[in-house]
Design an enzyme around this catalytic site. Structure first.
Site, PDB file in Angstrom:
ATOM      1  N   ALA A  14       0.975  -1.470   0.129  1.00  0.00           N
ATOM      2  CA  ALA A  14       0.098   0.012  -0.018  1.00  0.00           C
ATOM      3  C   ALA A  14       0.920   1.330   0.012  1.00  0.00           C
ATOM      4  CB  ALA A  14      -1.030   0.170   1.317  1.00  0.00           C
ATOM      5  N   ALA A  15       1.900   1.083  -0.763  1.00  0.00           N
ATOM      6  CA  ALA A  15       2.781   2.500  -0.923  1.00  0.00           C
ATOM      7  C   ALA A  15       2.315   3.350  -1.747  1.00  0.00           C
ATOM      8  CB  ALA A  15       4.295   1.995  -0.837  1.00  0.00           C
ATOM      9  N   GLN A  77       8.322   2.027   2.204  1.00  0.00           N
ATOM     10  CA  GLN A  77       9.233   2.088   0.907  1.00  0.00           C
ATOM     11  C   GLN A  77       9.217   3.427   0.573  1.00  0.00           C
ATOM     12  OE1 GLN A  77       6.884   0.604  -2.451  1.00  0.00           O
ATOM     13  NE2 GLN A  77       8.536  -0.103  -3.663  1.00  0.00           N
ATOM     14  N   THR A  83       6.422  -3.553  -7.130  1.00  0.00           N
ATOM     15  CA  THR A  83       5.826  -4.469  -6.282  1.00  0.00           C
ATOM     16  C   THR A  83       6.785  -5.384  -5.486  1.00  0.00           C
ATOM     17  OG1 THR A  83       4.911  -6.009  -8.077  1.00  0.00           O
ATOM     18  CG2 THR A  83       3.409  -4.327  -7.249  1.00  0.00           C
ATOM     19  N   HIS A 333     -43.855  11.391  10.885  1.00  0.00           N
ATOM     20  CA  HIS A 333     -42.927  11.882  10.105  1.00  0.00           C
ATOM     21  C   HIS A 333     -42.472  13.176  10.398  1.00  0.00           C
ATOM     22  CE1 HIS A 333     -47.268  12.246   9.124  1.00  0.00           C
ATOM     23  NE2 HIS A 333     -47.006  13.588   9.013  1.00  0.00           N
ATOM     24  N   TYR A 336     -36.966  14.914  14.417  1.00  0.00           N
ATOM     25  CA  TYR A 336     -35.671  14.611  14.250  1.00  0.00           C
ATOM     26  C   TYR A 336     -35.242  14.533  15.929  1.00  0.00           C
ATOM     27  CZ  TYR A 336     -30.918  16.091  15.137  1.00  0.00           C
ATOM     28  OH  TYR A 336     -29.462  16.139  15.702  1.00  0.00           O
ATOM     29  N   ALA A 395     -49.844  19.253  21.674  1.00  0.00           N
ATOM     30  CA  ALA A 395     -49.312  19.797  20.385  1.00  0.00           C
ATOM     31  C   ALA A 395     -48.611  21.182  20.636  1.00  0.00           C
ATOM     32  CB  ALA A 395     -50.558  19.854  19.357  1.00  0.00           C
TER      33      ALA A 395
HETATM   34  C1  UD1 Z   1      -0.218  -5.659 -10.571  1.00  0.00           C
HETATM   35  C2  UD1 Z   1       0.410  -7.177 -11.094  1.00  0.00           C
HETATM   36  C3  UD1 Z   1      -0.110  -7.579 -12.201  1.00  0.00           C
HETATM   37  C4  UD1 Z   1      -1.752  -7.888 -11.927  1.00  0.00           C
HETATM   38  C5  UD1 Z   1      -2.389  -6.820 -11.289  1.00  0.00           C
HETATM   39  C6  UD1 Z   1      -3.767  -7.330 -10.352  1.00  0.00           C
HETATM   40  C7  UD1 Z   1       2.767  -6.509 -10.533  1.00  0.00           C
HETATM   41  C8  UD1 Z   1       4.210  -5.910 -11.109  1.00  0.00           C
HETATM   42  N1  UD1 Z   1       1.687  -6.695 -11.463  1.00  0.00           N
HETATM   43  O1  UD1 Z   1      -0.091  -4.871 -11.459  1.00  0.00           O
HETATM   44  O2  UD1 Z   1       0.449  -8.743 -12.668  1.00  0.00           O
HETATM   45  O3  UD1 Z   1      -2.474  -8.213 -12.869  1.00  0.00           O
HETATM   46  O4  UD1 Z   1      -1.392  -6.170 -10.095  1.00  0.00           O
HETATM   47  O5  UD1 Z   1      -4.274  -6.028 -10.084  1.00  0.00           O
HETATM   48  O6  UD1 Z   1       3.030  -6.760  -9.475  1.00  0.00           O
HETATM   49  N2  UD1 Z   1       2.673  -0.746  -4.733  1.00  0.00           N
HETATM   50  C9  UD1 Z   1       3.775  -0.411  -3.870  1.00  0.00           C
HETATM   51  N3  UD1 Z   1       4.853  -0.249  -4.238  1.00  0.00           N
HETATM   52  C10 UD1 Z   1       5.141  -0.210  -5.545  1.00  0.00           C
HETATM   53  C11 UD1 Z   1       4.253  -0.376  -6.481  1.00  0.00           C
HETATM   54  C12 UD1 Z   1       2.889  -0.876  -6.088  1.00  0.00           C
HETATM   55  O7  UD1 Z   1       3.414  -0.660  -2.753  1.00  0.00           O
HETATM   56  O8  UD1 Z   1       6.399   0.292  -5.900  1.00  0.00           O
HETATM   57  C13 UD1 Z   1       1.432  -1.357  -4.388  1.00  0.00           C
HETATM   58  C14 UD1 Z   1       0.320  -0.178  -5.081  1.00  0.00           C
HETATM   59  O9  UD1 Z   1       0.142   0.561  -3.901  1.00  0.00           O
HETATM   60  C15 UD1 Z   1      -0.839  -1.141  -5.129  1.00  0.00           C
HETATM   61  C16 UD1 Z   1      -0.133  -2.821  -5.525  1.00  0.00           C
HETATM   62  O10 UD1 Z   1       1.089  -2.611  -4.838  1.00  0.00           O
HETATM   63  O11 UD1 Z   1      -1.626  -1.265  -3.855  1.00  0.00           O
HETATM   64  C17 UD1 Z   1      -0.228  -2.993  -6.897  1.00  0.00           C
HETATM   65  O12 UD1 Z   1       0.509  -2.104  -7.678  1.00  0.00           O
HETATM   66  P1  UD1 Z   1      -0.083  -1.586  -9.216  1.00  0.00           P
HETATM   67  O13 UD1 Z   1       0.986  -0.588  -9.628  1.00  0.00           O
HETATM   68  O14 UD1 Z   1      -1.472  -1.253  -8.843  1.00  0.00           O
HETATM   69  O15 UD1 Z   1       0.084  -2.830  -9.985  1.00  0.00           O
HETATM   70  P2  UD1 Z   1      -0.742  -3.339 -11.239  1.00  0.00           P
HETATM   71  O16 UD1 Z   1       0.067  -2.360 -12.491  1.00  0.00           O
HETATM   72  O17 UD1 Z   1      -2.192  -3.190 -11.128  1.00  0.00           O
END
Ligand code: UD1
Ligand code: CA
Length: 403
Positions: A14-15, A77, A83, A333, A336, A395
Site C-alpha cells: 500500500a505504498a 518503501q 511491487t 414523520h 428529528y 401539540a
Molecule cells: C499488478 C501485477 C499484475 C496484476 C495486477 C492485478 C505486478 C508487477 N503486477 O499490476 O500482474 O495483474 O496487479 O491488479 O505486481 N505498490 C507498492 N509499491 C510499488 C508499487 C506498487 O506498494 O512500488 C502497491 C500499490 O500501492 C498497489 C499494489 O502494489 O496497492 C499494486 O500495484 P499496481 O501498480 O497497481 O500494480 P498493477 O500495475 O495493477
C-alpha cells in the site's frame, strides 16, 4: 479461526499514492462503506486468523498508519520501485519466519475471507513454493498474463505493458493474490532484475522460481470482481455499489424486506430482525440495532448506535440518532430525535424535534420519555427532560427550556 498447520504471515502492499484519485489523501484510506480501503483488506486477513501482518506504506505513511488498527507492523518503501521492491522492504520483519506468506494489495477491498482461506488451502495442499490466484477474463487488458508451456505448466507472468501481441491474447490473468513459502520468496526476490520501466516486479519471482526448478501452483478464482482494484473515484463508487448489494443481500437472506435496494444504504455492522421492512431512501448507519417487525422509512436515517426494539414504526423523513426506542412505539414523520430514550408504546407526533444544544455533553444528557406517552405534533425539546409514563404532551409544546 486458524486455517492451517503452518504459520501464515500477510504482507499488504500500500505504498502507492493513487495518482488517479487526484487526492491529497492516500488512496488506501479513502473511505468505502465507512471504513478505509485498507481496513477491508485487513478485515479479510484477520478473519482467517492471520495475526502476523506487515503493511508496506509510502505516500503519507503517517496518515495511513493511524488507520491500521493494532497488531500491524509497518515498513516504509521510500521510493516506488515496484511491487517486488515493496515486498523486499517487508522481508526484515519476516526474518526467521518459516511459514507461508500471503501477499495482497491494499486497494482491493472486496476480497473475502473465503478467498484468502481458499488461496492458503490450495497452497498448502499443493506443496508448491508459490500459489497464485488466476482468473479467465474476456477482456484481460491491463493485467499481468499467465504464460504456460505446452504441458500447461506456468513459466512466468508477463505484465500487460511488456507483453507481445501473442501474449496479450492470453485470457488467464494474475489477480494479484499470492501465497509463498517464506524461504522461496526471499530467494526469488533476490534474483529479480528491473523491468524495462525500471520497476522490480513481484510477478518476476514466478520465472525465478521456475528457473530453479521449484513447484508452482495456480488456483482459479471465479470471483474476479473481488479483485477489482480502485484507481479512481469512479472505481470507488462502483465498488461501493457492489459492496452495498452484497450487504443488502445478506440482510434480505436473513429475513429483512428491503423494498428498494437501489436507494437503501445499510452499514454491515447493523443488526436487523426478521420481518422488518425497510422502505426506500433509507440510511441505516454503523452499529444500529433494529428489532423484529419494524417498519422504517421511506427517507429515514437511523444514525449510529440507535436501537429500535421490536414492532417499532419510524415514518417518513425521520432522523434518529444516538437514541433508543421502546417496543411498539411510533415516531411519526418529519421528526428529528437525537439522544432520546423513548419508552414502550409511545407515539411521537409529527415534526417533533429534540434540539439538545452543545454543552449537554455527548451521551450523559438525554431526553427520557416513559411508557405509553403521547407526544402530539410539533413538540420541541430544548434541553434534557424526563416525561413521565402515561402523560400526554400537548401539540406544539416546548419542553426543557432554560429559565
Ligand atoms: C499488478 C501485477 C499484475 C496484476 C495486477 C492485478 C505486478 C508487477 N503486477 O499490476 O500482474 O495483474 O496487479 O491488479 O505486481 N505498490 C507498492 N509499491 C510499488 C508499487 C506498487 O506498494 O512500488 C502497491 C500499490 O500501492 C498497489 C499494489 O502494489 O496497492 C499494486 O500495484 P499496481 O501498480 O497497481 O500494480 P498493477 O500495475 O495493477
Ligand atoms: Ca493496480
Amino acid at each position: 479461526m486458524a486455517v492451517s498447520k503452518r504459520p501464515i504471515a500477510a504482507v499488504i502492499l500500500a505504498a502507492g499514492d493513487g495518482t488517479r484519485m487526484l487526492s491529497r489523501i492516500p488512496k488506501v484510506i479513502h473511505a468505502l462503506y465507512g471504513k478505509p480501503l485498507i481496513g477491508h483488506v485487513l478485515d479479510a486477513i484477520r478473519a482467517v486468523g492471520i495475526v502476523k501482518i506487515v503493511a508496506v506504506l509510502g505516500y503519507r505513511s503517517d496518515l495511513v498508519r493511524s488507520h491500521l488498527g493494532t497488531g500491524v507492523q509497518v515498513v516504509i518503501q521510500r521510493s516506488l520501485k515496484g511491487t517486488g521492491h515493496a515486498v523486499a522492504q517487508a522481508l526484515p520483519k519476516l526474518k526467521g519466519f518459516k511459514g507461508d506468506v500471503v501477499i495482497l494489495y491494499g486497494d482491493t477491498p472486496l476480497l473475502t475471507p473465503q478467498t484468502v482461506r481458499g488461496l492458503i488451502e490450495a497452497h498448502q495442499k499443493s506443496g508448491a513454493a508459490c500459489t497464485l490466484l488466476t482468473a479467465q477474463l474476456k477482456d484481460p487488458a491491463g493485467y499481468g498474463r499467465i504464460v504456460r508451456d505446452r504441458t500447461g505448466r506456468v513459466v512466468r507472468i508477463v505484465e500487460d505493458a511488456d507483453a507481445t501481441q501473442a501474449e496479450r491474447m492470453i485470457e488467464e490473468i494474475n489477480v494479484g493474490a499470492y501465497c509463498f513459502q517464506a524461504k522461496a520468496l526471499t530467494t526469488a526476490l533476490k534474483s529479480v532484475r528491473p523491468a524495462p520501466n525500471g520497476e522490480y516486479y513481484l510477478t518476476d519471482t514466478i520465472a525465478a522460481l521456475v528457473r530453479t526448478g521449484q513447484k508452482l501452483s495456480t488456483a482459479p478464482t471465479r470471483s474476479v470482481g473481488e479483485f477489482m482494484g480502485i484507481n479512481t473515484r469512479a472505481d470507488l463508487a462502483r465498488v461501493q455499489t457492489i459492496m452495498r448489494s452484497r450487504i443488502l443481500e445478506r440482510f434480505m437472506l436473513g429475513g429483512v424486506t428491503i423494498i428498494d435496494p437501489y436507494t437503501t444504504y445499510i452499514d454491515g455492522s447493523a443488526v436487523i430482525g426478521q420481518d422488518t421492512v425497510i422502505y426506500p431512501h433509507t440510511v441505516i448507519e454503523q452499529g444500529a440495532r433494529i428489532g423484529k417487525r419494524c417498519q422504517v422509512g421511506p427517507f429515514c436515517r437511523i444514525g449510529p448506535g440507535t436501537v429500535l426494539e421490536n414492532d417499532v414504526t419510524v415514518a417518513n423523513f425521520v432522523d434518529l440518532s444516538r437514541s433508543r426506542v421502546g417496543a411498539q412505539s411510533k415516531i411519526l414523520h418529519h421528526s428529528y430525535i437525537n439522544r432520546a430514550r423513548i419508552g414502550k408504546r409511545v407515539t411521537v407526533g409529527a415534526g417533533t424535534v429534540t434540539a439538545l444544544g452543545e454543552g449537554h455533553g455527548s451521551g450523559g444528557s438525554m431526553i427520557r420519555v416513559g411508557d405509553r406517552v403521547e407526544i402530539e405534533g410539533g413538540a420541541l425539546f430544548l434541553g434534557p427532560v424526563s416525561v413521565r409514563a402515561g402523560v400526554v404532551v400537548p401539540a406544539g409544546s416546548a419542553l426543557g427550556r432554560k429559565s
